[in-house]
Design an enzyme around this catalytic site. Structure first.
Site, PDB file in Angstrom:
ATOM      1  N   GLU A   1       0.832  -1.349   0.131  1.00 20.67           N
ATOM      2  CA  GLU A   1      -0.161   0.300   0.074  1.00 20.67           C
ATOM      3  C   GLU A   1       0.944   1.610  -0.290  1.00 20.67           C
ATOM      4  O   GLU A   1       0.865   2.127   0.840  1.00 20.67           O
ATOM      5  CB  GLU A   1      -1.117  -0.209   0.956  1.00 20.67           C
ATOM      6  CG  GLU A   1      -1.647  -1.443   1.412  1.00 20.67           C
ATOM      7  CD  GLU A   1      -2.969  -0.772   2.209  1.00 20.67           C
ATOM      8  OE1 GLU A   1      -3.783  -1.914   2.655  1.00 20.67           O
ATOM      9  OE2 GLU A   1      -2.852  -0.037   3.202  1.00 20.67           O
ATOM     10  N   GLU A  45      -5.043  -9.314   0.601  1.00 27.61           N
ATOM     11  CA  GLU A  45      -5.900  -8.234   2.166  1.00 27.61           C
ATOM     12  C   GLU A  45      -7.303  -8.729   1.087  1.00 27.61           C
ATOM     13  O   GLU A  45      -7.533  -7.979   0.493  1.00 27.61           O
ATOM     14  CB  GLU A  45      -5.083  -7.560   2.043  1.00 27.61           C
ATOM     15  CG  GLU A  45      -3.818  -7.417   3.142  1.00 27.61           C
ATOM     16  CD  GLU A  45      -3.633  -6.421   3.864  1.00 27.61           C
ATOM     17  OE1 GLU A  45      -4.455  -5.547   4.072  1.00 27.61           O
ATOM     18  OE2 GLU A  45      -2.598  -6.264   3.370  1.00 27.61           O
TER      19      GLU A  45
END
Length: 478
Positions: free
Chosen positions: A171, A373
């Site tokens: 991220e 995720e």
């Protein structure tokens, strides 16, 4: 209740994920080895739920053997974590390895492999060394870019013969969005131009590390590959009206394509350059750097998907006294009747899996990718314990089932998705929320020396991995 069965492809990854800073704790950490997260926690501890943070976390540093035994018992095919950059080195300028921490990582990787759990290693999951944040301004500096590449080289030299799955960042857009765009995290500086420079420098870093990886021939020698883990915000316009469609398109440009395009296509959308110039937020980039990005795209990508993002055109005029923010072009929109995770405040919409998968197929060359995720955070899970003390997290089983169903439909439609990684293997610390919302297959008991207790979902996931069949019941989150 009607039940159908979906077959899970034989080589489809069914694993789980975490990170170094959210699990390890500070055992063995030198005083000079703080990460940005450690710095934030020390300077702003009161914003972390009940004061929990990275100091002890799940104490994986001392419990990794126990945790890997549980991974083996559950049958995880893969486990993703990160190497803590701030702890891997004792001298960031001269790239001197901390042998104590490096040996710990040797043990973690070797123990995973012995347990039949493939290690997937990320080089940075928010663990920017605090001293580089304070000295250079972190990822705003090209010096930090170069230091990271040198760090990556040391890591590859140490573990490249055993690790087949590598990632530069997890991220990469998040930290600077929270700090410099929205100014809601330490040190709370609103600076949109700095936000954009961090975005570019991280994309450049990924390309430079990919170049190094290719030069070292890790793919040819060990069958390894390198990519990046992104968190695209699957974006839906409120309506089919042109002004709403335009708002969603620009939202997507600033938050999704800013990393998807350089990482996979090797270039930025031309319109992004135009908007940056229009609003005086252009990043500093040379022609040579843009060429490095063009020539060194990733082998594959991991995508973190949790909930949809819905936007509409602005209904209020932008306050011209405030610095530019992409919200100049949009407002968030709440879908009436949406299904919610009431604990986390996030909409539950499994369709995001299919829609993003089709986008990867149609817009990004059907590159190899996987869900890195996806998961459901729930507060006060002790309320769901049975008489034997096991958390009965049927809500998590339903959440995973419905999202995995959507994902497998996309695989059937030809999307090149190779797996699903649950967030998370165990409950772990999150920024600010700490242990408030629990995500794990395995409970971390904070009152009893962080004992590990498998939840009902852990046994369900174990059976899913073993049987490779997903039973589809009536969707409760549709």
């Amino acid at each position: 209740m009607n039940t159908n069965i979906m077959k899970i492809p034989d080589h489809f990854i069914l694993g789980a994920a975490a990170s170094a800073w959210q699990t390890e704790g500070w055992s063995g950490k030198k005083d000079t080895q703080d990460s940005y997260l450690d710095l934030w926690y020390k300077n702003n501890q009161h914003v972390w739920h009940n004061g929990y943070g990275p100091a002890v976390a799940t104490d994986f540093y001392n419990h990794y053997q126990e945790d890997i035994d549980l991974m083996k018992e559950i049958g995880l095919t893969h486990y993703r974590t990160s190497i803590n950059w701030s702890r891997f080195l004792v001298d960031y300028e001269n790239v001197v390895v901390d042998e104590e921490y490096a040996s710990y990582m040797d043990n973690v990787i070797n123990t995973q492999i012995e347990a039949g759990v493939e290690p997937m290693i990320c080089l940075e999951h928010y663990e920017l060394p605090a001293v580089l944040f304070e000295t250079y301004g972190g990822w705003g500096s090209k010096r930090v870019v170069d230091l990271f590449v040198q760090y990556a080289e040391k890591v590859f030299e140490r573990y490249g013969d055993r690790v087949k799955y590598w990632f530069t960042f997890n991220e990469p857009i998040v930290i600077q969005t929270r700090v410099y765009l929205d100014a809601i995290r330490y040190p709370f500086e609103q600076n949109t131009k700095k936000w954009m420079q961090w975005n570019f420098n991280k994309a450049l870093t990924t390309a430079k590390v990919v170049r190094l990886f290719k030069q070292k021939q890790y793919k040819e020698k060990y069958g390894a590959k390198i990519g990046v883990i992104l968190n695209p915000e699957v974006t839906y316009a409120r309506s089919t009206a042109k002004h709403d469609i335009e708002a969603a398109r620009i939202y997507d440009l600033f938050y999704n394509r800013v990393f998807l395009d350089p990482s996979i296509k090797g270039e930025y959308p031309e319109e992004l350059f135009e908007l940056m110039e229009k609003h005086d937020i252009s990043f500093d980039a040379t022609k040579e750097e843009l060429q490095v990005i063009k020539e060194n795209t990733v082998d594959y990508v991991g995508l973190n998907l949790y909930f949809p993002h819905r936007v509409k055109a602005r209904t209020n005029a932008w306050d011209e006294r405030t610095p530019f923010h992409p919200a100049f072009y949009y407002e968030m929109f709440e879908l009436p009747g949406r299904k919610m995770n009431p604990f986390r405040g996030w909409e539950i919409y499994p369709q995001i899996m299919f829609d993003m998968a089709m986008r990867m197929k149609e817009e990004y060359g059907n590159i190899e990718w996987f869900i890195a995720e996806n998961g459901m955070g729930v507060e006060n899970e002790f309320n769901y314990k049975n008489e034997n003390g096991m958390i009965q997290d049927d809500y998590r089983i339903e959440f995973i089932s419905n999202h995995l169903k959507s994902l497998l439909h996309a695989v059937e439609q030809g999307s090149n998705c190779i797996g699903y990684m649950l967030w998370a293997f165990t409950d772990n610390v999150s920024p600010m929320n700490a242990f408030k919302n629990r995500y794990g297959l395995v409970e971390i008991n904070l009152e009893q020396d962080r004992n590990r207790i498998m939840k009902k979902s852990a046994y369900w996931y174990r059976n899913l991995i073993k049987e490779r069949e997903l039973q589809i019941k009536k969707d409760i989150f549709k």
